[in-house]
Design an enzyme around this catalytic site. Structure first.
Site, PDB file in Angstrom:
ATOM      1  CG  PHE A  15      44.914  45.103  39.920  1.00 51.33           C
ATOM      2  CD1 PHE A  15      45.965  44.351  40.409  1.00 51.33           C
ATOM      3  CD2 PHE A  15      43.660  44.544  39.893  1.00 51.33           C
ATOM      4  CE1 PHE A  15      45.759  43.052  40.861  1.00 51.33           C
ATOM      5  CE2 PHE A  15      43.433  43.254  40.348  1.00 51.33           C
ATOM      6  CZ  PHE A  15      44.489  42.508  40.832  1.00 51.33           C
ATOM      7  CG  ASP A  61      39.868  46.501  33.792  1.00 52.65           C
ATOM      8  OD1 ASP A  61      38.737  46.282  34.269  1.00 52.65           O
ATOM      9  OD2 ASP A  61      40.892  45.931  34.204  1.00 52.65           O
ATOM     10  CE  LYS A 110      36.999  43.014  40.794  1.00 53.71           C
ATOM     11  NZ  LYS A 110      37.441  41.742  41.354  1.00 53.71           N
TER      12      LYS A 110
END
Length: 407
Positions: free
Chosen positions: A145, A230, A259
């Site tokens: 993801f 990532d 984030k």
């Protein structure tokens, strides 16, 4: 807390009427938050055990973050990259020093950081490695993801992320996660990069075998392929290290961050990389109006300072081990597995006992908020500022919830 009190039906129905139904939130309306706690619009208190997918690593409303936000916004917030600012340089210099990399492209969202990484890898493959134009390939992992753009969902193995959104961009090949030998076998002359998550978050907090990242590092070195990680969810203290790649003492060629970089108040992201990869970007071939704006840079720098000066990375390691020990010790028949690192654990629930969604809804009734993934895994990822006593309280409520559902 009265778990039978009526929920805020008007707020929920209004959102349901006007907002696209691309989420299925729990039936709670959050009105304010502080530290690791949140309150709904009826005044009921809940412990946040999700941290907005790691965006709230520093907790809600951290006073230093808010002070930076207000002070910087009162001076200047956005001028675009058409001009230099006094905030961007210090922010990126600190970020590069922490990661051990050479330069960065500031962006806004995590998906933008990944898209930037893809562009850098392809251009590096064509320019440096000599891959023919438009033939660069990137290897990814099954269960990944990396975001929601059409390019990214095009190489997802989750049908719901892809259904109806094609046609998708070519140039990606998916390989089993955690299988370094399979990844090496998939490399061809046009392979520019391997893009993986050190721990797969949305797949259910899936941790690869020990040594997986080291093997990938060796494979990429051997084949002249970039290793891009990532760490949008796993980075910035979440796993008990600044970055998850540090658990295996390696360094990637490129790193996607986001984030927590925004301190829980702004979308801030970056693609950080070694010099020859960052140098693929020249005036005109990539940009972002908001990326690297002085408000985001000031908040991002303060977020990094708070993580370091308050010892939150070590706190994540220590409390994460405590949380794992306690969850494992429950030995409840509903629990199939407990996995993760630091303050980022997934508890896999036997679907014959209950769905993870049902557990989360029942847990909400006891004052603890989290969210399921793939209907079988409950995430436990509280803000890194959480008190040990509050963490124990949440685990006690989880144990009570399982017992109540069994009854």
């Amino acid at each position: 807390m009265d778990i039978h009190a009526p929920i805020s039906a008007d707020a929920i129905s209004l959102e349901d009427r006007w907002c696209a139904h691309n989420y299925k939130p729990l039936p709670v309306v959050i009105a304010r938050a502080e530290g690791a706690w949140m309150w709904d619009d009826q005044g009921r208190r809940y412990l946040d055990m999700m941290s907005a997918y790691s965006a709230v690593n520093l907790g809600h409303g951290h006073p230093r973050i808010l002070r930076t936000l207000i002070e910087q916004a009162s001076r200047v917030s956005v001028v675009s990259r058409a001009f230099h600012t006094d905030r961007l340089g210090p922010f990126l210099a600190r970020l590069c020093a922490l990661s051990g990399l050479d330069g960065a492209v500031p962006m806004n969202t995590g998906a933008e950081a990944v898209e930037t990484a893809i562009k850098a890898a392809r251009r590096w493959g064509h320019t440096v490695k000599g891959i023919p134009a438009n033939h660069a390939q990137i290897l990814v992992a099954e269960g990944n993801f990396h975001g929601r753009t059409t390019t990214i969902v095009g190489f997802s193995s989750e049908p719901a992320y892809r259904d109806g959104f094609g046609p998708f961009a070519p140039g990606f090949r998916s390989v089993a996660y955690g299988d370094a030998a399979a990844m090496e076998a998939a490399i061809g002359p046009n392979t520019a990069a391997i893009l993986v998550e050190p721990i797969q978050g949305e797949a259910g907090i899936v941790v690869p075998p020990d040594g997986y990242l080291r093997r990938l590092r060796e494979i990429c070195d051997r084949h002249n392929v970039l290793l891009i990680l990532d760490e949008i969810q796993s980075g910035l203290g979440r796993t008990g290290q600044w970055f998850a790649f540090q658990h295996e003492a390696i360094r990637p060629d490129g790193l996607c961050l986001g984030k927590a970089l925004g301190g829980g108040v702004l979308p801030v992201s970056a693609f950080v990389a070694r010099r020859d990869v960052i140098d693929m970007f020249v005036p005109g071939n990539h940009g972002s109006t908001f990326g690297g704006n002085p408000l985001a840079a000031a908040v991002g720098l303060t977020a990094l300072e708070v993580l370091e000066e308050e010892g939150l990375v070590q706190r994540s390691a220590e409390l994460g081990q405590h949380m794992r020990d306690r969850l494992t010790a429950l030995a409840h028949p509903a629990i199939r597995a407990v996995r993760g690192r630091g303050l980022w654990l997934g508890v896999e629930i036997d679907p014959g006992f209950a769905s993870a969604r049902a557990v989360c809804e029942a847990l909400m009734g006891r004052g603890v908020l989290s969210k399921e993934t793939h209907e079988t895994v409950i995430r436990f990822a509280p803000p890194l500022v959480i008190d040990r006593a509050d963490l124990d309280w949440a685990i006690d409520r989880f144990a009570e919830t399982l017992e109540a559902l069994r009854a």
